[in-house]
Design a protein around this motif. Structure first.
Motif, PDB file in Angstrom:
ATOM      1  N   VAL A 123       0.812  -1.221   0.000  1.00 22.12           N
ATOM      2  CA  VAL A 123       0.000   0.000   0.000  1.00 22.12           C
ATOM      3  C   VAL A 123       0.846   1.272   0.000  1.00 22.12           C
ATOM      4  CG1 VAL A 123      -1.942  -1.103   1.141  1.00 22.12           C
ATOM      5  CG2 VAL A 123      -0.178  -0.023   2.524  1.00 22.12           C
ATOM      6  N   MET A 124       2.140   1.165   0.266  1.00 22.20           N
ATOM      7  CA  MET A 124       2.977   2.363   0.327  1.00 22.20           C
ATOM      8  C   MET A 124       4.142   2.321  -0.661  1.00 22.20           C
ATOM      9  SD  MET A 124       5.186   1.756   3.838  1.00 22.20           S
ATOM     10  CE  MET A 124       6.302   3.080   3.433  1.00 22.20           C
ATOM     11  N   TRP A 125       4.180   1.279  -1.506  1.00 22.84           N
ATOM     12  CA  TRP A 125       5.308   1.125  -2.412  1.00 22.84           C
ATOM     13  C   TRP A 125       5.289   2.200  -3.489  1.00 22.84           C
ATOM     14  CZ3 TRP A 125       9.743  -1.280  -2.230  1.00 22.84           C
ATOM     15  CH2 TRP A 125      10.489  -1.435  -3.403  1.00 22.84           C
ATOM     16  N   ASP A 126       6.459   2.747  -3.766  1.00 20.70           N
ATOM     17  CA  ASP A 126       6.640   3.737  -4.825  1.00 20.70           C
ATOM     18  C   ASP A 126       8.025   3.517  -5.416  1.00 20.70           C
ATOM     19  OD1 ASP A 126       7.335   6.307  -6.165  1.00 20.70           O
ATOM     20  OD2 ASP A 126       5.352   6.893  -5.429  1.00 20.70           O
ATOM     21  N   LYS A 127       8.145   3.669  -6.728  1.00 17.57           N
ATOM     22  CA  LYS A 127       9.426   3.369  -7.375  1.00 17.57           C
ATOM     23  C   LYS A 127      10.572   4.240  -6.869  1.00 17.57           C
ATOM     24  CE  LYS A 127       8.373   6.338 -11.351  1.00 17.57           C
ATOM     25  NZ  LYS A 127       8.189   6.363 -12.824  1.00 17.57           N
ATOM     26  N   LYS A 128      10.250   5.409  -6.323  1.00 12.87           N
ATOM     27  CA  LYS A 128      11.326   6.268  -5.813  1.00 12.87           C
ATOM     28  C   LYS A 128      11.935   5.715  -4.521  1.00 12.87           C
ATOM     29  CE  LYS A 128       8.117   9.361  -3.373  1.00 12.87           C
ATOM     30  NZ  LYS A 128       7.573  10.739  -3.327  1.00 12.87           N
ATOM     31  N   TYR A 129      11.258   4.744  -3.898  1.00 14.59           N
ATOM     32  CA  TYR A 129      11.782   4.133  -2.684  1.00 14.59           C
ATOM     33  C   TYR A 129      12.615   2.877  -2.959  1.00 14.59           C
ATOM     34  CZ  TYR A 129       8.302   7.093  -0.394  1.00 14.59           C
ATOM     35  OH  TYR A 129       7.558   8.162   0.031  1.00 14.59           O
ATOM     36  N   VAL A 130      12.683   2.454  -4.232  1.00 16.37           N
ATOM     37  CA  VAL A 130      13.397   1.220  -4.563  1.00 16.37           C
ATOM     38  C   VAL A 130      14.866   1.256  -4.124  1.00 16.37           C
ATOM     39  CG1 VAL A 130      14.184  -0.244  -6.463  1.00 16.37           C
ATOM     40  CG2 VAL A 130      11.840   0.617  -6.440  1.00 16.37           C
ATOM     41  N   PRO A 131      15.621   2.340  -4.426  1.00 14.74           N
ATOM     42  CA  PRO A 131      17.025   2.361  -3.972  1.00 14.74           C
ATOM     43  C   PRO A 131      17.168   2.253  -2.456  1.00 14.74           C
ATOM     44  CG  PRO A 131      16.629   4.070  -5.616  1.00 14.74           C
ATOM     45  CD  PRO A 131      15.298   3.525  -5.226  1.00 14.74           C
ATOM     46  N   LEU A 132      16.272   2.917  -1.717  1.00 12.17           N
ATOM     47  CA  LEU A 132      16.343   2.864  -0.260  1.00 12.17           C
ATOM     48  C   LEU A 132      16.038   1.462   0.249  1.00 12.17           C
ATOM     49  CD1 LEU A 132      14.545   6.221   0.642  1.00 12.17           C
ATOM     50  CD2 LEU A 132      16.995   5.757   0.598  1.00 12.17           C
ATOM     51  N   PHE A 133      15.087   0.793  -0.400  1.00  5.74           N
ATOM     52  CA  PHE A 133      14.724  -0.567   0.015  1.00  5.74           C
ATOM     53  C   PHE A 133      15.920  -1.503  -0.108  1.00  5.74           C
ATOM     54  CE2 PHE A 133      13.207  -4.820  -1.090  1.00  5.74           C
ATOM     55  CZ  PHE A 133      12.385  -5.102  -0.009  1.00  5.74           C
ATOM     56  N   PHE A 134      16.592  -1.483  -1.258  1.00 10.78           N
ATOM     57  CA  PHE A 134      17.721  -2.373  -1.458  1.00 10.78           C
ATOM     58  C   PHE A 134      18.942  -1.926  -0.657  1.00 10.78           C
ATOM     59  CE2 PHE A 134      15.185  -3.444  -5.221  1.00 10.78           C
ATOM     60  CZ  PHE A 134      15.219  -4.824  -5.139  1.00 10.78           C
ATOM     61  N   LEU A 135      19.075  -0.624  -0.422  1.00 13.99           N
ATOM     62  CA  LEU A 135      20.164  -0.147   0.426  1.00 13.99           C
ATOM     63  C   LEU A 135      20.017  -0.685   1.845  1.00 13.99           C
ATOM     64  CD1 LEU A 135      22.624   1.662   0.941  1.00 13.99           C
ATOM     65  CD2 LEU A 135      21.028   3.558   1.389  1.00 13.99           C
ATOM     66  N   GLY A 136      18.797  -0.637   2.378  1.00 17.04           N
ATOM     67  CA  GLY A 136      18.555  -1.181   3.712  1.00 17.04           C
ATOM     68  C   GLY A 136      18.807  -2.674   3.772  1.00 17.04           C
ATOM     69  N   PHE A 137      18.414  -3.381   2.717  1.00 20.84           N
ATOM     70  CA  PHE A 137      18.637  -4.832   2.677  1.00 20.84           C
ATOM     71  C   PHE A 137      20.124  -5.157   2.694  1.00 20.84           C
ATOM     72  CE2 PHE A 137      19.496  -8.635   0.119  1.00 20.84           C
ATOM     73  CZ  PHE A 137      18.824  -9.585   0.862  1.00 20.84           C
ATOM     74  N   VAL A 138      20.916  -4.442   1.885  1.00 18.47           N
ATOM     75  CA  VAL A 138      22.349  -4.699   1.798  1.00 18.47           C
ATOM     76  C   VAL A 138      23.029  -4.375   3.132  1.00 18.47           C
ATOM     77  CG1 VAL A 138      24.496  -3.951   0.709  1.00 18.47           C
ATOM     78  CG2 VAL A 138      22.481  -4.387  -0.688  1.00 18.47           C
ATOM     79  N   VAL A 139      22.664  -3.240   3.733  1.00 13.73           N
ATOM     80  CA  VAL A 139      23.277  -2.848   4.998  1.00 13.73           C
ATOM     81  C   VAL A 139      23.019  -3.893   6.074  1.00 13.73           C
ATOM     82  CG1 VAL A 139      23.182  -1.159   6.867  1.00 13.73           C
ATOM     83  CG2 VAL A 139      23.267  -0.380   4.503  1.00 13.73           C
ATOM     84  N   MET A 140      21.771  -4.346   6.199  1.00  3.47           N
ATOM     85  CA  MET A 140      21.431  -5.311   7.240  1.00  3.47           C
ATOM     86  C   MET A 140      22.033  -6.690   6.961  1.00  3.47           C
ATOM     87  SD  MET A 140      19.834  -3.807   9.622  1.00  3.47           S
ATOM     88  CE  MET A 140      19.402  -5.284  10.522  1.00  3.47           C
ATOM     89  N   SER A 141      22.122  -7.082   5.675  1.00  4.62           N
ATOM     90  CA  SER A 141      22.588  -8.426   5.334  1.00  4.62           C
ATOM     91  C   SER A 141      24.101  -8.568   5.435  1.00  4.62           C
ATOM     92  CB  SER A 141      22.137  -8.797   3.917  1.00  4.62           C
ATOM     93  OG  SER A 141      20.727  -8.799   3.824  1.00  4.62           O
TER      94      SER A 141
END
Length: 259
Positions: A202-220
């Motif tokens: 319900v809140m997904w927007d393409k402008k958030y894609v880089p932040l999503f993967f950045l958070g994934f990489v940082v945590m992983s």
């Protein structure tokens, strides 16, 4: 003495269910109905606040994407959290059992709440008429009726389930085969991902894609301390807000100079 304690616990659980179910009516969007609050209170009543807090935090991740649309409610998180936490603590089990009992129970009680909300929906027009005529007393009474009809049914269902089902649930948990418990454990570990997926839908927007993967990489790959990472992200968000406000003020000043 034991019977008195059980009665007092049931009364407290009933009040917790009323508090969580009616909070939106009397306290606004206070988030008192979230599992991390409800389960913690249940744990305190049962004498194990720490277990209630841990179970509530895990249920919070599972239910993070649950939201109501009109009178439609996917799951009643208050009843599910109360029953699931109660079962897990009283039987000495863990989050897997809390999720296995709380999630389907929340869905069943949500049907009851949806039926009641649908039945009460014609009264919204009555509230509009009271407001137009300035009949504040009648409007307040109608507001209390809405609050009670939203709070009492799930609270009563939760208490009845606890009173009638406690011995049955304990026996059921004890006879569950180990492979099924393992499956419940695996499924419960997937619930946080499902909750976040529902939230992102319900809140997904393409402008958030880089932040999503950045958070994934940082945590992983870096495994930072979650509290430190939260503070860093909060500071970045506040910095962005301050910069946006500063840009807006500069634009206003330039507009005034041009005039």
């Amino acid at each position: 003495m034991g019977l008195v304690m059980e009665v007092m616990q049931i009364i407290c659980l009933f009040l917790i269910a009323c508090l969580g179910s009616a909070n939106w009516c009397y306290a606004g969007d206070s988030l008192l109905d979230r599992p991390i609050i409800i389960s913690s209170l249940v744990g305190a009543v049962l004498g194990d606040f720490r277990a209630g807090l841990i179970i509530g935090g895990q249920l919070e991740l599972a239910w993070i994407g649950i939201y109501a649309i009109g009178v439609s409610l996917p799951s009643d998180v208050v009843s599910g959290a109360i029953i699931g936490t109660y079962v897990a603590i009283t039987t000495g089990t863990s989050f897997e059992v809390a999720a296995a009992v709380g999630l389907p129970t929340g869905i069943l009680i949500a049907y009851v709440k949806t039926f009641i909300r649908s039945a009460m929906s014609p009264a919204v027009g009555l509230a509009d008429r009271y407001a137009e005529k300035g009949e504040i007393d009648k409007l307040c009474r109608l507001h209390h009726i809405f609050g009670l009809t939203n709070a009492l049914p799930p609270a009563i269902c939760s208490v009845l389930f606890i009173i009638a089902g406690s011995p049955f649930i304990e026996n059921l948990v004890n006879v569950i085969p180990e492979p099924i418990m393992t499956g419940l454990s695996v499924a419960s570990n997937m619930l946080p991902a499902v909750g976040f997926a529902m939230l992102l839908s319900v809140m997904w927007d393409k402008k958030y894609v880089p932040l999503f993967f950045l958070g994934f990489v940082v945590m992983s790959y870096f495994s930072p301390n979650i509290i430190a990472l939260t503070i860093i992200v909060l500071c970045l968000a506040l910095f962005k807000v301050f910069m946006m406000n500063s840009s807006g003020n500069e634009a206003d000043v330039e507009a005034e100079i041009d005039e």
